[in-house]
Design a protein around this motif. Structure first.
Motif, PDB file in Angstrom:
ATOM      1  N   TYR A   1     -11.159  -3.295   1.422  1.00  0.00           N
ATOM      2  CA  TYR A   1     -11.048  -1.881   1.190  1.00  0.00           C
ATOM      3  C   TYR A   1     -11.189  -0.991   2.169  1.00  0.00           C
ATOM      4  N   GLY A   2     -11.697  -1.326   3.547  1.00  0.00           N
ATOM      5  CA  GLY A   2     -12.103  -0.870   4.403  1.00  0.00           C
ATOM      6  C   GLY A   2     -13.481  -0.494   4.451  1.00  0.00           C
ATOM      7  N   PRO A   3     -14.037   0.546   5.409  1.00  0.00           N
ATOM      8  CA  PRO A   3     -15.320   0.669   5.499  1.00  0.00           C
ATOM      9  C   PRO A   3     -16.271   1.371   4.290  1.00  0.00           C
ATOM     10  N   VAL A   4     -17.296   0.978   4.139  1.00  0.00           N
ATOM     11  CA  VAL A   4     -17.976   1.435   2.828  1.00  0.00           C
ATOM     12  C   VAL A   4     -18.855   2.749   3.409  1.00  0.00           C
ATOM     13  N   ALA A   5     -18.520   3.655   2.358  1.00  0.00           N
ATOM     14  CA  ALA A   5     -19.428   5.031   2.713  1.00  0.00           C
ATOM     15  C   ALA A   5     -20.702   4.658   2.505  1.00  0.00           C
TER      16      ALA A   5
ATOM     17  N   CYS B   1     -14.089   7.017   3.624  1.00  0.00           N
ATOM     18  CA  CYS B   1     -13.945   6.133   2.257  1.00  0.00           C
ATOM     19  C   CYS B   1     -15.184   6.697   1.564  1.00  0.00           C
ATOM     20  N   PRO B   2     -15.243   6.567   0.247  1.00  0.00           N
ATOM     21  CA  PRO B   2     -14.000   6.696  -0.388  1.00  0.00           C
ATOM     22  C   PRO B   2     -13.023   7.909  -0.351  1.00  0.00           C
ATOM     23  N   TYR B   3     -11.753   7.607  -0.754  1.00  0.00           N
ATOM     24  CA  TYR B   3     -10.759   8.784  -0.668  1.00  0.00           C
ATOM     25  C   TYR B   3      -9.865   8.653  -1.951  1.00  0.00           C
ATOM     26  N   LEU B   4      -9.077   9.713  -2.098  1.00  0.00           N
ATOM     27  CA  LEU B   4      -8.057   9.895  -2.972  1.00  0.00           C
ATOM     28  C   LEU B   4      -6.829  10.520  -2.261  1.00  0.00           C
ATOM     29  N   ILE B   5      -5.670   9.952  -2.527  1.00  0.00           N
ATOM     30  CA  ILE B   5      -4.565  10.622  -1.792  1.00  0.00           C
ATOM     31  C   ILE B   5      -3.793  11.414  -2.747  1.00  0.00           C
ATOM     32  N   LEU B   6      -3.390  12.552  -2.282  1.00  0.00           N
ATOM     33  CA  LEU B   6      -2.462  13.482  -2.950  1.00  0.00           C
ATOM     34  C   LEU B   6      -1.237  13.627  -2.250  1.00  0.00           C
ATOM     35  N   LEU B   7      -0.106  13.170  -2.492  1.00  0.00           N
ATOM     36  CA  LEU B   7       1.153  12.891  -1.705  1.00  0.00           C
ATOM     37  C   LEU B   7       2.252  13.555  -2.286  1.00  0.00           C
ATOM     38  N   ASP B   8       2.813  14.392  -1.413  1.00  0.00           N
ATOM     39  CA  ASP B   8       4.191  14.918  -1.530  1.00  0.00           C
ATOM     40  C   ASP B   8       5.376  14.105  -1.403  1.00  0.00           C
ATOM     41  N   LEU B   9       6.362  14.158  -2.049  1.00  0.00           N
ATOM     42  CA  LEU B   9       7.440  13.117  -1.873  1.00  0.00           C
ATOM     43  C   LEU B   9       8.553  13.635  -0.766  1.00  0.00           C
ATOM     44  N   ASN B  10       8.720  14.956  -0.540  1.00  0.00           N
ATOM     45  CA  ASN B  10       9.747  15.519   0.221  1.00  0.00           C
ATOM     46  C   ASN B  10       9.386  15.981   1.622  1.00  0.00           C
ATOM     47  N   MET B  11       9.183  15.143   2.426  1.00  0.00           N
ATOM     48  CA  MET B  11       8.690  15.602   3.851  1.00  0.00           C
ATOM     49  C   MET B  11       9.317  14.826   4.942  1.00  0.00           C
ATOM     50  N   PRO B  12       9.253  15.661   6.327  1.00  0.00           N
ATOM     51  CA  PRO B  12      10.025  14.981   7.389  1.00  0.00           C
ATOM     52  C   PRO B  12       9.595  13.782   7.735  1.00  0.00           C
ATOM     53  N   ARG B  13      10.230  13.325   8.681  1.00  0.00           N
ATOM     54  CA  ARG B  13       9.851  12.002   9.382  1.00  0.00           C
ATOM     55  C   ARG B  13       9.787  10.687   8.448  1.00  0.00           C
TER      56      ARG B  13
ATOM     57  N   VAL C   1     -14.484   3.736 -10.403  1.00  0.00           N
ATOM     58  CA  VAL C   1     -15.113   3.295  -9.107  1.00  0.00           C
ATOM     59  C   VAL C   1     -13.812   2.789  -8.098  1.00  0.00           C
ATOM     60  N   LEU C   2     -13.825   3.779  -6.970  1.00  0.00           N
ATOM     61  CA  LEU C   2     -12.767   3.540  -6.103  1.00  0.00           C
ATOM     62  C   LEU C   2     -12.891   2.329  -5.390  1.00  0.00           C
ATOM     63  N   PRO C   3     -11.980   1.982  -4.497  1.00  0.00           N
ATOM     64  CA  PRO C   3     -12.019   0.565  -3.963  1.00  0.00           C
ATOM     65  C   PRO C   3     -12.995   0.379  -2.919  1.00  0.00           C
ATOM     66  N   CYS C   4     -13.079   1.329  -1.953  1.00  0.00           N
ATOM     67  CA  CYS C   4     -14.268   1.149  -0.870  1.00  0.00           C
ATOM     68  C   CYS C   4     -15.466   1.153  -1.444  1.00  0.00           C
ATOM     69  N   GLU C   5     -15.800   1.691  -2.811  1.00  0.00           N
ATOM     70  CA  GLU C   5     -17.212   1.417  -3.007  1.00  0.00           C
ATOM     71  C   GLU C   5     -17.734   0.269  -3.648  1.00  0.00           C
ATOM     72  N   THR C   6     -16.992  -0.650  -3.628  1.00  0.00           N
ATOM     73  CA  THR C   6     -17.162  -2.081  -3.977  1.00  0.00           C
ATOM     74  C   THR C   6     -17.946  -2.833  -2.967  1.00  0.00           C
ATOM     75  N   GLY C   7     -17.488  -2.422  -1.786  1.00  0.00           N
ATOM     76  CA  GLY C   7     -18.279  -3.111  -0.440  1.00  0.00           C
ATOM     77  C   GLY C   7     -17.361  -4.355   0.012  1.00  0.00           C
ATOM     78  N   GLY C   8     -16.181  -4.484  -0.723  1.00  0.00           N
ATOM     79  CA  GLY C   8     -15.469  -5.459  -0.085  1.00  0.00           C
ATOM     80  C   GLY C   8     -14.904  -5.229   1.267  1.00  0.00           C
ATOM     81  N   ASP C   9     -14.539  -6.157   2.029  1.00  0.00           N
ATOM     82  CA  ASP C   9     -13.903  -6.211   3.444  1.00  0.00           C
ATOM     83  C   ASP C   9     -12.475  -5.561   3.036  1.00  0.00           C
TER      84      ASP C   9
END
Length: 153
Positions: free
Chosen positions: A148-152, A57-69, A138-146
């Motif tokens: 949003y996951g772990p703080v980098a 964290c912090p991270y961005l997600i790049l998401l394809d739509l057409n995938m298996p499973r 400002v990405l979510p986990c950069e705020t330090g709130g619980d």
């Protein structure tokens, strides 16, 4: 003009296509981006990586739509209902220009929807835009709130 500070933002690429993965890695290299790149081949693998906090964290997600499973829309459905992951910033990067896919993605609060056409040139433009985005926003986990996951460090 002032140069914005570098931020160590991880990129989670969720895409089953090896050529797209190589194009993303190549674009990042060409732009001299040092950000960690983590790949999942479908939504099931991506959720596992996120739940196990194997994407720094912090991270961005790049998401394809057409995938298996588990396709991209199914992934978004799971992601948005999971405490600790629901605030994840997601950009759709797909070959689908279908209106129903665009509407479904935006209903799940994606930050942007990009249609892949010419991989090399587009990926350079996409990563230029993303780099500017993560330097300013400002990405979510950069705020330090619980919630949003772990703080980098």
């Amino acid at each position: 003009m002032t140069t914005l500070p570098y931020k160590d933002v991880s990129i989670l690429l969720i895409d089953d296509d090896d050529i797209d993965h190589m194009a993303v890695a190549r674009a990042m290299t060409q732009l001299r981006l040092l950000n960690p790149l983590v790949r999942a081949r479908d939504g099931v693998e991506a959720l596992e990586l996120l739940r196990q906090q194997r994407v720094k964290c912090p991270y961005l997600i790049l998401l394809d739509l057409n995938m298996p499973r588990m396709n991209g829309i199914e992934f978004l459905e799971e992601l948005r209902h999971e405490k600790g992951l629901s605030q994840s910033v997601v950009f759709v990067l797909t070959t689908s220009a279908a209106d129903e896919d665009k509407v479904a993605a935006y209903e799940h609060h994606v930050a942007g929807y990009m249609v892949k056409h010419h991989i090399k040139d587009e990926f350079l433009s996409i990563f230029n835009m993303l780099e500017n985005y993560w330097r300013i926003v400002v990405l979510p986990c950069e705020t330090g709130g619980d919630d949003y996951g772990p703080v980098a460090d």
